[in-house]
Write a protein that holds these residues in place. Structure first.
Motif, PDB file in Angstrom:
ATOM      1  N   GLY A   1       0.654  -1.337  -0.063  1.00  0.00           N
ATOM      2  CA  GLY A   1       0.021  -0.035   0.125  1.00  0.00           C
ATOM      3  C   GLY A   1       0.893   1.236   0.006  1.00  0.00           C
ATOM      4  O   GLY A   1       0.370   2.161  -0.532  1.00  0.00           O
ATOM      5  N   ASP A   2       1.946   1.351   0.586  1.00  0.00           N
ATOM      6  CA  ASP A   2       2.530   2.636   1.004  1.00  0.00           C
ATOM      7  C   ASP A   2       3.339   2.828  -0.346  1.00  0.00           C
ATOM      8  O   ASP A   2       3.576   3.933  -0.765  1.00  0.00           O
TER       9      ASP A   2
ATOM     10  N   ARG B   1       2.652   1.587  -3.493  1.00  0.00           N
ATOM     11  CA  ARG B   1       1.434   1.933  -4.336  1.00  0.00           C
ATOM     12  C   ARG B   1       1.042   3.517  -4.206  1.00  0.00           C
ATOM     13  O   ARG B   1       0.942   4.191  -5.163  1.00  0.00           O
ATOM     14  N   ARG B   2       0.894   3.728  -3.351  1.00  0.00           N
ATOM     15  CA  ARG B   2       0.676   5.263  -2.995  1.00  0.00           C
ATOM     16  C   ARG B   2       1.544   6.275  -3.707  1.00  0.00           C
ATOM     17  O   ARG B   2       1.388   7.363  -4.045  1.00  0.00           O
TER      18      ARG B   2
ATOM     19  N   ALA C   1       1.261   8.804  -6.740  1.00  0.00           N
ATOM     20  CA  ALA C   1       1.879  10.406  -6.711  1.00  0.00           C
ATOM     21  C   ALA C   1       2.531  10.721  -7.788  1.00  0.00           C
ATOM     22  O   ALA C   1       2.618  11.910  -8.435  1.00  0.00           O
TER      23      ALA C   1
ATOM     24  N   GLY D   1      -8.823  11.647  -7.666  1.00  0.00           N
ATOM     25  CA  GLY D   1      -7.794  11.713  -6.594  1.00  0.00           C
ATOM     26  C   GLY D   1      -7.110  10.517  -6.219  1.00  0.00           C
ATOM     27  O   GLY D   1      -7.541   9.503  -6.554  1.00  0.00           O
ATOM     28  N   HIS D   2      -5.882  10.868  -5.560  1.00  0.00           N
ATOM     29  CA  HIS D   2      -4.949   9.691  -5.353  1.00  0.00           C
ATOM     30  C   HIS D   2      -5.486   8.814  -4.339  1.00  0.00           C
ATOM     31  O   HIS D   2      -5.367   7.541  -4.440  1.00  0.00           O
ATOM     32  N   ASP D   3      -6.530   9.135  -3.156  1.00  0.00           N
ATOM     33  CA  ASP D   3      -7.090   8.217  -2.423  1.00  0.00           C
ATOM     34  C   ASP D   3      -8.128   7.286  -3.293  1.00  0.00           C
ATOM     35  O   ASP D   3      -8.029   6.173  -3.156  1.00  0.00           O
ATOM     36  N   GLY D   4      -8.877   8.018  -3.938  1.00  0.00           N
ATOM     37  CA  GLY D   4      -9.833   7.192  -4.713  1.00  0.00           C
ATOM     38  C   GLY D   4      -9.266   6.195  -5.546  1.00  0.00           C
ATOM     39  O   GLY D   4      -9.766   4.968  -5.861  1.00  0.00           O
TER      40      GLY D   4
ATOM     41  N   ASP E   1      -6.112   4.879  -5.247  1.00  0.00           N
ATOM     42  CA  ASP E   1      -5.568   3.890  -4.548  1.00  0.00           C
ATOM     43  C   ASP E   1      -6.724   2.766  -3.913  1.00  0.00           C
ATOM     44  O   ASP E   1      -6.388   1.606  -4.123  1.00  0.00           O
ATOM     45  N   GLN E   2      -7.883   3.318  -3.456  1.00  0.00           N
ATOM     46  CA  GLN E   2      -8.937   2.417  -2.931  1.00  0.00           C
ATOM     47  C   GLN E   2      -9.330   1.560  -4.066  1.00  0.00           C
ATOM     48  O   GLN E   2      -9.727   0.351  -3.833  1.00  0.00           O
TER      49      GLN E   2
END
Length: 120
Positions: free
Chosen positions: A20-21, A23-24, A28, A46-49, A51-52
């Motif tokens: 996860g780290d 990938r995030r 970015a 967005g980045h969070d969307g 990633d999820q």
């Protein structure tokens, strides 16, 4: 074209990264802050969307990986490419898709995804 190929390879790497780290961090590097992703299974921004969405796909298709079967085609800030999802070394992919990306300042601003073949 080399820059586009590199960006598309990084995009595929994002989808294959299960940590996860990491990938995030890749997200970015590859996507603009307000990037959008849309395919028949969902739409996120967005980045969070992003990633999820990717984390959910990885859970659904655990053990499978994405590959590029051919060179991307690009012009005027757009690129299109086909991808395969399957077991490494397998002759036949489980899923096949086609993405069109909009590129801004060397990053992906929007992804328009299409699914050509999905598992039953």
């Amino acid at each position: 074209m080399t820059d586009v190929r590199t960006l598309v390879e990084q995009y595929i790497a994002v989808w294959n990264e299960t940590d996860g780290d990491k990938r995030r961090a890749l997200i970015a590097d590859v996507f603009t802050a307000a990037a959008g992703y849309t395919d028949p299974l969902g739409a996120v921004t967005g980045h969070d969307g992003i990633d999820q969405f990717i984390a959910g796909a990885q859970q659904q298709f655990a053990g499978l990986g994405f590959t590029l079967p051919a060179e991307p085609d690009a012009h005027h800030g757009l690129a299109r490419f086909q991808w395969y999802l399957g077991t490494p070394g397998a002759a036949e992919p489980v899923a096949i898709g086609f993405d069109v990306v909009e590129i801004e300042d060397g990053k992906i601003a929007k992804v328009h995804g299409f699914l050509d073949k999905m598992p039953g």
